[in-house]
Design a protein around this motif. Structure first.
Motif, short mmCIF file in Angstrom:
data_model
loop_
_atom_site.label_atom_id
_atom_site.label_comp_id
_atom_site.label_asym_id
_atom_site.label_seq_id
_atom_site.Cartn_x
_atom_site.Cartn_y
_atom_site.Cartn_z
N MET A 141 0.85 -1.20 0.00
CA MET A 141 0.00 0.00 0.00
C MET A 141 0.87 1.24 0.00
O MET A 141 1.94 1.26 0.62
CB MET A 141 -0.88 0.06 1.25
CG MET A 141 -1.95 -1.00 1.31
SD MET A 141 -3.00 -0.72 2.76
CE MET A 141 -3.69 -2.37 2.93
N VAL A 142 0.40 2.27 -0.69
CA VAL A 142 0.99 3.61 -0.63
C VAL A 142 -0.16 4.57 -0.32
O VAL A 142 -1.15 4.60 -1.07
CB VAL A 142 1.68 4.00 -1.96
CG1 VAL A 142 2.25 5.41 -1.88
CG2 VAL A 142 2.79 3.00 -2.31
N ALA A 143 -0.06 5.28 0.81
CA ALA A 143 -1.12 6.19 1.24
C ALA A 143 -0.66 7.62 0.99
O ALA A 143 0.44 8.00 1.40
CB ALA A 143 -1.42 5.98 2.73
N ILE A 144 -1.48 8.41 0.30
CA ILE A 144 -1.07 9.77 -0.09
C ILE A 144 -2.04 10.80 0.46
O ILE A 144 -3.24 10.77 0.17
CB ILE A 144 -1.01 9.90 -1.63
CG1 ILE A 144 -0.04 8.87 -2.22
CG2 ILE A 144 -0.59 11.30 -2.02
CD1 ILE A 144 0.06 8.91 -3.73
N LEU A 145 -1.49 11.73 1.24
CA LEU A 145 -2.26 12.88 1.74
C LEU A 145 -1.84 14.10 0.92
O LEU A 145 -0.64 14.37 0.78
CB LEU A 145 -1.92 13.09 3.22
CG LEU A 145 -2.52 14.32 3.90
CD1 LEU A 145 -4.05 14.26 3.93
CD2 LEU A 145 -1.99 14.44 5.34
N SER A 146 -2.82 14.81 0.35
CA SER A 146 -2.52 15.94 -0.53
C SER A 146 -2.98 17.24 0.09
O SER A 146 -4.12 17.32 0.57
CB SER A 146 -3.25 15.77 -1.87
OG SER A 146 -2.84 14.61 -2.53
N VAL A 147 -2.11 18.26 0.06
CA VAL A 147 -2.51 19.59 0.53
C VAL A 147 -2.18 20.62 -0.56
O VAL A 147 -1.36 20.36 -1.43
CB VAL A 147 -1.84 19.96 1.87
CG1 VAL A 147 -2.33 19.03 2.98
CG2 VAL A 147 -0.32 19.92 1.78
N GLY A 148 -2.82 21.76 -0.46
CA GLY A 148 -2.63 22.78 -1.50
C GLY A 148 -3.66 22.60 -2.60
O GLY A 148 -4.71 21.97 -2.41
N SER A 149 -3.36 23.14 -3.77
CA SER A 149 -4.33 23.14 -4.87
C SER A 149 -4.47 21.74 -5.47
O SER A 149 -3.47 21.04 -5.63
CB SER A 149 -3.86 24.09 -5.97
OG SER A 149 -3.74 25.38 -5.45
N PRO A 150 -5.68 21.35 -5.80
CA PRO A 150 -5.88 20.01 -6.37
C PRO A 150 -5.16 19.85 -7.71
O PRO A 150 -5.14 20.77 -8.52
CB PRO A 150 -7.39 19.93 -6.58
CG PRO A 150 -7.97 20.99 -5.71
CD PRO A 150 -6.94 22.07 -5.61
N ARG A 151 -4.55 18.68 -7.88
CA ARG A 151 -4.03 18.25 -9.18
C ARG A 151 -4.58 16.86 -9.44
O ARG A 151 -4.84 16.10 -8.50
CB ARG A 151 -2.49 18.18 -9.14
CG ARG A 151 -1.80 19.51 -9.03
CD ARG A 151 -1.83 20.30 -10.34
NE ARG A 151 -1.15 19.63 -11.43
CZ ARG A 151 0.17 19.75 -11.69
NH1 ARG A 151 0.93 20.52 -10.91
NH2 ARG A 151 0.72 19.11 -12.72
N ASP A 152 -4.72 16.51 -10.71
CA ASP A 152 -5.23 15.18 -11.05
C ASP A 152 -4.16 14.12 -10.83
O ASP A 152 -3.03 14.28 -11.30
CB ASP A 152 -5.63 15.13 -12.53
CG ASP A 152 -6.96 15.83 -12.78
OD1 ASP A 152 -7.72 16.04 -11.81
OD2 ASP A 152 -7.23 16.16 -13.95
N LEU A 153 -4.51 13.06 -10.12
CA LEU A 153 -3.70 11.84 -10.13
C LEU A 153 -4.40 10.89 -11.10
O LEU A 153 -5.60 10.63 -10.95
CB LEU A 153 -3.64 11.22 -8.73
CG LEU A 153 -2.81 9.93 -8.63
CD1 LEU A 153 -1.33 10.26 -8.47
CD2 LEU A 153 -3.25 9.08 -7.45
N LEU A 154 -3.69 10.42 -12.11
CA LEU A 154 -4.26 9.49 -13.07
C LEU A 154 -3.72 8.09 -12.80
O LEU A 154 -2.56 7.93 -12.44
CB LEU A 154 -3.91 9.89 -14.51
CG LEU A 154 -4.21 11.31 -14.96
CD1 LEU A 154 -3.92 11.46 -16.46
CD2 LEU A 154 -5.66 11.68 -14.69
#
Ligand SMILES: O=C(O)CCC(=O)C(=O)O
Length: 209
Positions: A141-154
């Motif tokens: 598993m890789v868990a990703i927390l994103s902050v700031g402006s949204p970008r697309d993860l494809l």
């Protein structure tokens, strides 16, 4: 305490980064043994964390060997190993909480934190799986927390197929699990639309990169 201070501290508390419950996590099965769990807005006060990380983290330009030469990869990076203090206490809490939540399924804790800073829409990362290490052979598993402006993860199947698109920013959580790192690929493409900065924090178990 003066009224001014009181107001200040209330404001700070409202803005302080805080994790919500994980109850709202929703799993999407991708196929070939891969899945993603997504929870929008897991972290509130995420702008405060973004500002803190943008300033406090010792960001490095990424260099990568490609076609016999070393090139800059357009984004900034920082890596925290198992024994390093993370750059904000809420990230320690996030790692603990994720480790507890996935303990049975993952069988080991998340230990490392990789941070990526996409300064604007020109920063990106190309299609890849996290296959340096055990992710190449084993489910993980890789868990990703994103902050700031949204970008697309494809995400797309490694052998080709339909692309899944998830915009991630402002405290959103995504966990890529099962065979995702070897049977699927992911990327953050450049954006031609004006995109603000985003920081992604990836938690991984030992030996996965
Ligand atoms: O920016 C992200 O959320 C993805 C980062 C990523 O794919 C990586 O560094 O391996």
């Amino acid at each position: 305490m003066t009224a001014h201070h009181l107001q200040g501290s209330l404001f700070d508390q409202a803005d302080a980064p805080r994790l919500g419950p994980l109850d709202g996590l929703r799993r999407t099965t991708l196929g070939a043994g891969a899945w993603i769990d997504v929870l929008p807005g897991w972290l509130t006060g995420s702008d405060t964390l973004f500002e803190h990380l943008a300033v406090e983290v010792p960001w490095q330009a990424e260099r990568r060997t490609m076609y016999d030469s070393v090139v800059d990869v357009p984004r900034l990076l920082a890596f925290y190993g198992a024994d390093d203090d993370l750059p904000h206490p809420v990230l320690e809490e996030a790692r603990r909480t994720l480790s507890a939540h996935y303990a049975d399924e993952l069988g080991e804790p998340f230990v490392t934190a990789g941070l990526c800073h996409y300064r604007d829409g020109r920063d990106s990362v190309a299609w890849h799986g996290d296959r340096i290490g055990r992710g190449a052979r084993l489910d993980t598993m890789v868990a990703i927390l994103s902050v700031g402006s949204p970008r697309d993860l494809l995400l797309r199947p490694a052998g080709g197929g339909e692309t899944v698109r998830r915009p991630l920013g402002h405290g959103d959580l995504i966990v890529m699990g099962g065979s995702c790192q070897r049977t699927w690929e992911h990327c953050v493409p450049k954006s031609t639309r004006a995109a603000g900065p985003r920081i992604s924090v990836q938690f991984r178990p030992r030996g996965v990169r």
